[in-house]
Motif scaffolding. Sequence first.
Motif, PDB file in Angstrom:
ATOM      1  N   ASP A 184     -12.006 -28.551 -42.843  1.00  0.00           N
ATOM      2  CA  ASP A 184     -11.798 -29.563 -43.877  1.00  0.00           C
ATOM      3  C   ASP A 184     -11.077 -30.792 -43.314  1.00  0.00           C
ATOM      4  O   ASP A 184     -10.645 -30.807 -42.173  1.00  0.00           O
ATOM      5  CB  ASP A 184     -10.996 -28.968 -45.034  1.00  0.00           C
ATOM      6  N   TRP A 185     -10.960 -31.807 -44.147  1.00  0.00           N
ATOM      7  CA  TRP A 185     -10.197 -33.013 -43.830  1.00  0.00           C
ATOM      8  C   TRP A 185      -8.786 -32.873 -44.393  1.00  0.00           C
ATOM      9  O   TRP A 185      -8.563 -32.156 -45.370  1.00  0.00           O
ATOM     10  CB  TRP A 185     -10.837 -34.242 -44.465  1.00  0.00           C
ATOM     11  N   LEU A 186      -7.851 -33.599 -43.787  1.00  0.00           N
ATOM     12  CA  LEU A 186      -6.477 -33.662 -44.286  1.00  0.00           C
ATOM     13  C   LEU A 186      -6.090 -35.123 -44.466  1.00  0.00           C
ATOM     14  O   LEU A 186      -6.310 -35.944 -43.571  1.00  0.00           O
ATOM     15  CB  LEU A 186      -5.511 -32.977 -43.311  1.00  0.00           C
ATOM     16  N   ILE A 187      -5.513 -35.446 -45.626  1.00  0.00           N
ATOM     17  CA  ILE A 187      -4.976 -36.779 -45.851  1.00  0.00           C
ATOM     18  C   ILE A 187      -3.527 -36.638 -46.287  1.00  0.00           C
ATOM     19  O   ILE A 187      -3.193 -35.778 -47.110  1.00  0.00           O
ATOM     20  CB  ILE A 187      -5.804 -37.560 -46.901  1.00  0.00           C
ATOM     21  N   THR A 188      -2.647 -37.456 -45.696  1.00  0.00           N
ATOM     22  CA  THR A 188      -1.232 -37.442 -46.068  1.00  0.00           C
ATOM     23  C   THR A 188      -0.787 -38.861 -46.415  1.00  0.00           C
ATOM     24  O   THR A 188      -1.353 -39.851 -45.928  1.00  0.00           O
ATOM     25  CB  THR A 188      -0.335 -36.920 -44.929  1.00  0.00           C
ATOM     26  N   PHE A 189       0.239 -38.943 -47.264  1.00  0.00           N
ATOM     27  CA  PHE A 189       0.858 -40.218 -47.596  1.00  0.00           C
ATOM     28  C   PHE A 189       2.364 -40.029 -47.456  1.00  0.00           C
ATOM     29  O   PHE A 189       2.972 -39.228 -48.170  1.00  0.00           O
ATOM     30  CB  PHE A 189       0.491 -40.641 -49.018  1.00  0.00           C
ATOM     31  N   THR A 190       2.966 -40.722 -46.493  1.00  0.00           N
ATOM     32  CA  THR A 190       4.381 -40.527 -46.183  1.00  0.00           C
ATOM     33  C   THR A 190       5.257 -41.298 -47.167  1.00  0.00           C
ATOM     34  O   THR A 190       5.120 -42.513 -47.316  1.00  0.00           O
ATOM     35  CB  THR A 190       4.685 -40.962 -44.740  1.00  0.00           C
ATOM     36  N   LEU A 191       6.155 -40.570 -47.815  1.00  0.00           N
ATOM     37  CA  LEU A 191       7.075 -41.161 -48.786  1.00  0.00           C
ATOM     38  C   LEU A 191       8.390 -41.568 -48.140  1.00  0.00           C
ATOM     39  O   LEU A 191       9.028 -42.539 -48.563  1.00  0.00           O
ATOM     40  CB  LEU A 191       7.355 -40.167 -49.921  1.00  0.00           C
ATOM     41  N   ASP A 192       8.808 -40.807 -47.117  1.00  0.00           N
ATOM     42  CA  ASP A 192      10.094 -41.077 -46.471  1.00  0.00           C
ATOM     43  C   ASP A 192      10.133 -40.334 -45.142  1.00  0.00           C
ATOM     44  O   ASP A 192       9.424 -39.346 -44.948  1.00  0.00           O
ATOM     45  CB  ASP A 192      11.236 -40.599 -47.388  1.00  0.00           C
ATOM     46  N   GLY A 193      11.002 -40.804 -44.250  1.00  0.00           N
ATOM     47  CA  GLY A 193      11.172 -40.145 -42.971  1.00  0.00           C
ATOM     48  C   GLY A 193      10.023 -40.425 -42.012  1.00  0.00           C
ATOM     49  O   GLY A 193       9.295 -41.402 -42.159  1.00  0.00           O
ATOM     50  N   GLU A 194       9.849 -39.519 -41.037  1.00  0.00           N
ATOM     51  CA  GLU A 194       8.821 -39.706 -40.013  1.00  0.00           C
ATOM     52  C   GLU A 194       8.148 -38.389 -39.656  1.00  0.00           C
ATOM     53  O   GLU A 194       8.828 -37.376 -39.409  1.00  0.00           O
ATOM     54  CB  GLU A 194       9.420 -40.303 -38.730  1.00  0.00           C
ATOM     55  N   GLY A 195       6.842 -38.435 -39.609  1.00  0.00           N
ATOM     56  CA  GLY A 195       6.071 -37.325 -39.094  1.00  0.00           C
ATOM     57  C   GLY A 195       5.257 -37.788 -37.896  1.00  0.00           C
ATOM     58  O   GLY A 195       5.292 -38.962 -37.518  1.00  0.00           O
TER      59      GLY A 195
END
Length: 278
Positions: free
Chosen positions: A40-51
Amino acid sequence: MADIDSPSHYVAYPKANVLIAGHFLVEDTYQTKRPEGMSDWLITFTLDGEGYFKTGDEDITCSQGDVTLLKSMAPHQYGTRKGKTWQFVWAHFSPELFETNYLADKDLVNLPIENEYTRDRIHQSFEKLIQDYRERKKYWYELCEISLKEILLLVAQRQEQTLDPRIDEVLHLLSKQMKESISIKELAKDVGLSPSRLSHVFKENVGNSILDTLKQMRLNQAALLLEHTDRSASEVAFEVGYQNYNHFAIQFRSRYGVAPRHYKKLKLQNHVVESHGE
């Protein structure tokens, strides 16, 4: 704000035709490795901090306001940057669920979303997606698909965007405040530019001045209201931001070749003819 999940609740990634979503706040011990990729695909949206995300030779950092999209079958590793925390919302989705050919054909894409309106809209769509996924009420799956589709279309729109993000924000403000008096000084303040610099960059990006663009927005909206509502021409003039009807009528005639009231009559006649033709 959606409640924060525990990563331990989501040990396995989805199977075919599955959509899942969640909200994580994780320390720098958080790490996921999939050397064989996933279906599958993965989508993320960063709210705070760092990945971070790693795939092939790429190693990207995702910060507040970044959307990250990981393509199916790409070997990868992701987690929290050392010494940081990472708060993000995310969704896994099977490629069978959505057309993805409008997205960039890369294993890994990281997009900073500079436009505050678009950023808020993506965040709201994620919250709706997560809420519907958790509640599982009737039609929850269809609602999840709608929210995710909106997110993916906003990402595709951002990928193809050629406008300066500050001008994109001004266009949004113009459309939102179309009925109000517009101050170029205030618009410039909102996007961190001087009035003269904003005027120059706007015309360079859009091809028209701010005031001409606003006028086109108002007249386009007026034509739609005249054609599709029962409002009178004078009511429409006020609705789109004109305090003086005669001034509105002159500008409308200049754009459409007829007076507003005549335009309304012509459109009404056309609808009657089309209706009888059916």
